[in-house]
Design an enzyme around this catalytic site. Structure first.
Site, PDB file in Angstrom:
ATOM      1  N   ARG A 199       3.530  10.455  19.175  1.00  0.00           N
ATOM      2  CA  ARG A 199       4.175  11.707  19.547  1.00  0.00           C
ATOM      3  C   ARG A 199       3.121  12.703  19.998  1.00  0.00           C
ATOM      4  NH1 ARG A 199       8.071   9.025  19.616  1.00  0.00           N
ATOM      5  NH2 ARG A 199      10.157   9.455  18.797  1.00  0.00           N
ATOM      6  N   GLU A 232       7.944  17.686  26.622  1.00  0.00           N
ATOM      7  CA  GLU A 232       8.549  16.636  27.434  1.00  0.00           C
ATOM      8  C   GLU A 232       9.958  17.067  27.822  1.00  0.00           C
ATOM      9  OE1 GLU A 232       8.421  12.913  25.324  1.00  0.00           O
ATOM     10  OE2 GLU A 232       6.235  12.892  25.199  1.00  0.00           O
ATOM     11  N   HIS A 275       6.201   8.598  28.442  1.00  0.00           N
ATOM     12  CA  HIS A 275       6.768   8.181  27.155  1.00  0.00           C
ATOM     13  C   HIS A 275       7.593   6.902  27.322  1.00  0.00           C
ATOM     14  CE1 HIS A 275       7.625  10.033  22.961  1.00  0.00           C
ATOM     15  NE2 HIS A 275       7.528   8.719  22.895  1.00  0.00           N
TER      16      HIS A 275
END
Length: 346
Positions: free
Chosen positions: A246, A275, A294
């Site tokens: 993360r 994000e 991601h």
């Protein structure tokens, strides 16, 4: 009684605007043998799931939207929120527990894919793959001697978080002739680590000794900002930082400064503090940095395995069985949850 259904809702981001699935296989075949399961899809995608979207569903499989206290505020029939993956920082676990809603993650389903992606990035970084690709594309063949790589052999991996992903990464690296890996994990015993061929270390020791520092821990209040300026200053100048966990775990300002001043050899980042990234990211200016939206570990196999695990959670609960991957198992001892479960199971 058998005419009743166990209603499972999927968030809308599994499908495109035409209603077609975005992914080859998200595990829904698990439901084929269980006619008691009825599935539907949210009509629209929202960043945060609204209570009106939950409706009378007993279970929700969540790809990206946040689950908040408001989400479960009218959860009379909601038994479970199942995260499609292992990260749960976008789920208000305390609020779900207070509302008698289980939260599950797909334990083990992501290990292989993330481990493979991590190793791929390690090789790409140490062999200057991105730079060498550019040399050919830009006609700079004679510059190749400036970019000698280094093998994984005789180098040290340090993993932050020795869970399933960290363990699988170490296992798959077994053939590369690396030194004994290091791990920082406050929840792991030295005996368990030793059985895996790993030496537990403090975070400071790991950062000083590792040639590759790979982050595989969840984002929590304790891990937020875990890697900052002080920690980056401890790393070797020839070491690389990899983050497939993360974004909030790494202080991006500190990392940008370390990269700009060449205090570390490079980085590979699959996740970011904010994000989605919809404009060119500042890290893109560095030729020793690899970036992904991601999704570096996204494979057909990954989504199949995650989906099957998430769907099995729904099947188990519908049949009165405790599922895998529950983050708030204390609910099984709570009378009001037991009463709700008894009312809804088939």
């Amino acid at each position: 009684m058998r005419d009743r259904k166990f209603l499972v809702a999927l968030t809308a981001d599994f499908y495109d605007t035409a209603g077609a699935t975005r992914y080859r296989d998200i595990g829904l075949s698990v439901f084929a043998k269980h006619p008691q399961i009825e599935q539907r899809v949210f009509k629209e995608h929202r960043k945060q799931i609204g209570p009106d979207q939950i409706g009378d569903a007993q279970g929700v499989i969540v790809l990206t939207p946040a689950v908040t206290a408001e989400t479960v505020s009218m959860s009379e029939n909601l038994l479970v929120v199942s995260r499609f993956g292992v990260g749960y920082d976008a789920v208000d676990l305390k609020a779900c527990t207070a509302a008698d809603v289980l939260v599950t993650i797909t334990v083990g389903a992501v290990d292989r894919s993330v481990a493979e992606a991590t190793i791929g990035w390690m090789i790409a970084l140490s062999h200057n793959v991105r730079i060498k690709d550019y040399l050919v594309r830009s006609g700079q063949w004679d510059e190749r001697s400036k970019y000698m790589g280094r093998e994984l052999r005789d180098r040290t991996l340090g993993v932050i978080g020795l869970g399933g992903i960290g363990r699988k990464t170490i296992e798959l690296l077994g053939a590369f002739g690396m030194k004994q890996p290091l791990a920082f994990d406050p929840f792991m015993s030295a005996e368990t680590a030793a059985s895996l061929g790993v030496r537990l270390a403090s975070l400071e020791e790991l950062l000083r000794e590792a040639d590759f520092v790979s982050i595989h821990c969840p984002l929590t209040e304790k891990t937020r900002g875990l890697i900052g300026a002080r920690e980056l200053a401890l790393m070797k100048q020839e070491a690389y930082l990899l983050n497939t966990a993360r974004g909030g775990i790494v202080n991006e300002d500190a990392l940008y400064d370390a990269l700009k001043n060449r205090r570390i050899a490079g980085a590979a980042l699959d996740c970011f503090a904010q994000e989605p990234v919809t404009a060119p990211h500042r890290f893109a200016e560095f030729d020793n940095v690899l970036l992904a939206p991601h999704s570096i570990a996204w494979t057909d196999e990954l989504f199949r395995d995650i989906g099957q695990a998430a769907c099995q959670v729904m099947v188990d609960l519908s049949l009165g069985k405790k599922p895998r991957g529950v983050l708030n198992p204390e609910l099984f001892e709570r009378p009001q949850f037991q009463k709700k479960w008894e009312r809804l199971k088939l």
